[in-house]
Scaffold this active site. Structure first.
Site, PDB file in Angstrom:
ATOM      1  N   TYR A 157      66.432  58.908  16.516  1.00  3.78           N
ATOM      2  CA  TYR A 157      65.740  59.598  17.619  1.00  3.78           C
ATOM      3  C   TYR A 157      64.709  58.699  18.308  1.00  3.78           C
ATOM      4  O   TYR A 157      64.478  58.824  19.507  1.00  3.78           O
ATOM      5  CB  TYR A 157      65.117  60.911  17.111  1.00  3.78           C
ATOM      6  N   ASP A 170      66.567  65.841  26.998  1.00  2.00           N
ATOM      7  CA  ASP A 170      65.863  64.927  27.910  1.00  2.00           C
ATOM      8  C   ASP A 170      65.017  65.716  28.911  1.00  2.00           C
ATOM      9  O   ASP A 170      65.177  66.932  29.044  1.00  2.00           O
ATOM     10  CB  ASP A 170      66.874  64.027  28.635  1.00  2.00           C
ATOM     11  N   HIS A 217      67.807  73.564  23.052  1.00  2.00           N
ATOM     12  CA  HIS A 217      67.953  72.663  21.895  1.00  2.00           C
ATOM     13  C   HIS A 217      66.721  71.785  21.684  1.00  2.00           C
ATOM     14  O   HIS A 217      66.777  70.780  20.966  1.00  2.00           O
ATOM     15  CB  HIS A 217      69.197  71.779  22.064  1.00  2.00           C
ATOM     16  N   SER A 240      80.955  70.528  27.294  1.00  2.00           N
ATOM     17  CA  SER A 240      82.335  70.576  26.789  1.00  2.00           C
ATOM     18  C   SER A 240      82.717  71.957  26.261  1.00  2.00           C
ATOM     19  O   SER A 240      83.887  72.201  25.964  1.00  2.00           O
ATOM     20  CB  SER A 240      82.493  69.561  25.652  1.00  2.00           C
ATOM     21  N   ALA A 294      79.254  64.949  38.173  1.00  2.00           N
ATOM     22  CA  ALA A 294      78.167  65.884  38.502  1.00  2.00           C
ATOM     23  C   ALA A 294      77.356  65.415  39.704  1.00  2.00           C
ATOM     24  O   ALA A 294      76.955  66.227  40.545  1.00  2.00           O
ATOM     25  CB  ALA A 294      77.256  66.049  37.284  1.00  2.00           C
TER      26      ALA A 294
END
Ligand code: APR
Length: 245
Positions: A54, A95, A110, A179, A221
């Site tokens: 991380y 992010d 999350h 997904s 995107a």
């Protein structure tokens, strides 16, 4: 118009942040074992490896920048508000690129990589440096249990009640760059359908639950999201211009 948008790793792919399950096998989870790096058990057993994983992603994030998809969603939020509507933006991403693009309200189901949490006193604080076993909690002053403020596999995602309410009152549900492989997020489209909400997916390719969507746009995107936002705002304006029709 109330729009609910769920984003996933695909919306940040063009900002240089890896996705997890690319069909070509280059995803993060093809290179790293999630059971050894993204579970509470892994953190208890091997905190150094978890921190190293991380810490590297955090420094990578700090160097990244939002792309046109993030910017278009920030615009949609502002423009819908001026037209008496609302955008609920829920992201699976840890992010901060939505916020850096100007989005004012983002639900991180999350968690967030630029925050750290003390597993002893639950204090959550902004964090941009490395975390390690000697890192001391700024609140309780104890060391050893500071962890990234992210939701690991086997842990409960955040804000689930708020998310369920927002889906039920939406006019349109849109999933972007995900997904559809991970629950509970992958089940949101079914919940939207049960509430009679129109559904659309925007993704590079059909997701694992593509059949649940009424409509779809496939492509990058950074191209598809700005075009979709343009169309939605034009539709909202047309509807406002001819309310009686
Ligand atoms: N534009 C649009 N879609 C893209 C792009 C792009 N440039 N690049 C990749 N995609 C699509 C892929 O086709 C894929 O369907 O984004 C999707 C990313 O899927 P995943 O890698 O599985 O990411 P996500 O759905 O966000 O994963 C969900 O799983 O690993 C956990 O907690 C992690 O939040 C994550 C969750």
């Amino acid at each position: 118009m109330n729009i609910f948008v769920l984003t996933g790793a695909g919306v940040s792919a063009e900002s240089g942040l890896g996705t997890f399950r690319d069909k070509d096998g280059s995803g993060i989870w093809a290179r790293f074992d999630p059971m050894k790096l993204a579970t509470p058990e892994a953190f208890a057993k091997n905190p150094e490896d978890v921190h190293a994983f991380y810490n590297a992603r955090r420094q990578n994030l700090i160097k990244a920048a939002p792309n046109a998809a993030h910017e278009a969603l920030a615009r949609l939020e502002a423009e819908l508000t001026t037209r008496g509507g609302a955008l609920t933006l829920v992201t699976q991403n840890i992010d901060d690129l939505h916020e850096r693009a100007g989005s004012k309200s983002v639900i991180h189901m999350h968690g967030e990589l630029l925050k750290a949490r003390c597993a002893l006193c639950d204090d959550v604080t902004a964090w941009r440096g490395d975390l390690g076993r000697s890192t001391e909690c700024l609140a309780c002053r104890r060391a050893g249990q500071m962890r990234p403020h992210v939701v690991w596999f086997g842990e409960m995602p955040l804000a689930m009640d708020e998310i369920a309410e927002s889906i039920a009152r939406a006019d349109l549900f849109v999933a972007i760059g995900t997904s559809g492989a991970v629950y509970p997020a992958a089940g949101f489209v079914a919940a939207a359908r049960r509430s009679g909400v129109a559904t659309c997916e925007i993704n590079l390719e059909p997701s694992d639950n593509a059949e649940w969507f009424d409509a779809a746009r496939y492509g990058r995107a950074s191209v598809e999201v700005p075009a979709w936002v343009e169309e939605v705002l034009a539709k909202v304006d047309a509807r406002r211009a001819a309310p009686s029709a």
